[in-house]
Write an enzyme that holds these catalytic residues in place. Structure first.
Site, PDB file in Angstrom:
ATOM      1  CE  LYS A  53      -3.476  -2.122   2.245  1.00  0.00           C
ATOM      2  NZ  LYS A  53      -4.759  -3.010   3.424  1.00  0.00           N
ATOM      3  CD  GLN A  97      -3.844  -4.458   6.693  1.00  0.00           C
ATOM      4  OE1 GLN A  97      -3.110  -2.955   5.390  1.00  0.00           O
ATOM      5  NE2 GLN A  97      -4.017  -5.654   6.022  1.00  0.00           N
ATOM      6  CG  ASP A 120      -9.771   0.023   5.020  1.00  0.00           C
ATOM      7  OD1 ASP A 120      -9.649   0.035   3.712  1.00  0.00           O
ATOM      8  OD2 ASP A 120      -8.284  -0.649   5.953  1.00  0.00           O
TER       9      ASP A 120
END
Ligand code: NAP
Length: 282
Positions: A53, A97, A120
């Site tokens: 990422k 994460q 997200d």
């Protein structure tokens, strides 16, 4: 004729070129888009995901910050870091994460991220906006799948779409996105008695289960679009999806491979969300 391959890498390149163009325009105006990625613990797979990422940000002109903490990092300390990033004008997207160590509540953490930085799309607010058909940041994986389906050039409106899996991060938002695109959406899960009964009627199948060979050739309508979200390993340890790719490819009209399908699209849509958040802030 075997199915057309939906090449997630190629589609990603096209979308990332647009991301890079928009990032350059924002940077030229002194508003470089920024993503903060937080990793807690030492899960090796998570470490690879966050590295990818961060690299994708660097490759496309986004500023990124990677914060790594040990498995003993406290929930309170993590919430404090999120509050600081919420207030940081150089950061437009915050990603924590998953999975988190068991002493940290994933829900508390997700809810602590400012809605406009929730790239997200996992927060209750973002999920609610999608449910209500309001604008908001979409979860990257189903958003990427939608782009892949659109890339076939086939209409979604009026088609029957079957989503296998009902997780909050993939299956449920996927079904809502297809519904919003005017498909007739059916959701299947582990208690669905006859999965094939549904998939055989589907013009579009999205498999998000995490079990190899969940979708076999006999379960697919000829010409259907098949999107494979699953990440599994075969007996030889090779990466594979939920779909029996070689056999299904002979029946379907379009099919996404694993690897090289949904995976690259997920990171791409995270970048798209970060740009969208940065443009909104500007
Ligand atoms: P999850 O939370 O474990 O959900 C799996 C879903 O599959 C559940 O809803 C479960 O039903 C359903 N299921 C299990 N066995 C089934 C069966 N035999 N028939 C029908 N449905 C069944 O997983 P997830 O997070 O949604 O992820 C799904 C897969 O996608 C995993 O392999 C994951 O690694 C992969 N993934 C890939 C990406 C990517 O970027 N490529 C991103 C996210 C996830 P119940 O609800 O009834 O238990």
């Amino acid at each position: 004729m075997p199915a057309h391959i939906i090449d997630g890498k190629a589609l990603s390149q096209t979308l990332r070129a647009d991301v890079a163009r928009r990032a350059a325009a924002l940077s030229a105006a002194g508003r470089q888009p920024g993503l903060a990625v937080i990793l807690v613990g030492d899960d090796p797979a998570s470490a690879v995901y966050v590295r990818n990422k961060v690299k994708a940000c660097a490759d496309n002109g986004l500023h990124s910050v990677l914060e790594r903490y040990g498995a003993d990092f406290t929930e309170a300390a993590l919430l404090q870091r999120i509050a600081a990033l919420n207030a940081d004008p150089r950061i437009h997207g915050i990603l924590v994460q998953m999975p988190l160590p068991s002493h940290i509540s994933a829900l508390k953490v997700t809810e602590a991220i400012a809605t406009h930085k929730d790239v997200d799309g996992f927060s209750v607010h973002s999920a609610g906006a999608l449910m209500a058909g309001l604008p908001g940041l979409l979860p990257a994986t189903p958003y990427g799948c939608l782009k892949m389906i659109e890339s076939t050039g086939q209409p979604i409106k009026g088609r029957h779409a079957v989503v296998i899996g009902r997780s909050n991060t993939v299956g449920k938002p996927m079904a809502l996105l297809l519904l919003q695109a005017n498909a007739t959406a059916t959701m299947c899960h582990s208690s669905t008695p006859d999965l094939a009964l549904h998939t055989r009627q589907a013009d579009i199948v999205v498999a998000a289960v995490g079990r190899r060979h969940t979708v076999t050739a006999g379960m697919v309508k000829p010409g259907a679009i098949i999107i494979d979200v699953g990440i599994n390993r075969d007996e030889a340890g090779k990466l594979c999806g939920d779909v029996d790719f070689d056999a299904v490819r002979e029946v379907a009209g379009w099919i996404s491979p694993v690897p090289g399908g949904v995976g690259p699209m997920t990171i791409t849509m995270l970048l798209v969300n970060t740009i969208q958040a940065a443009e909104a802030a500007a």
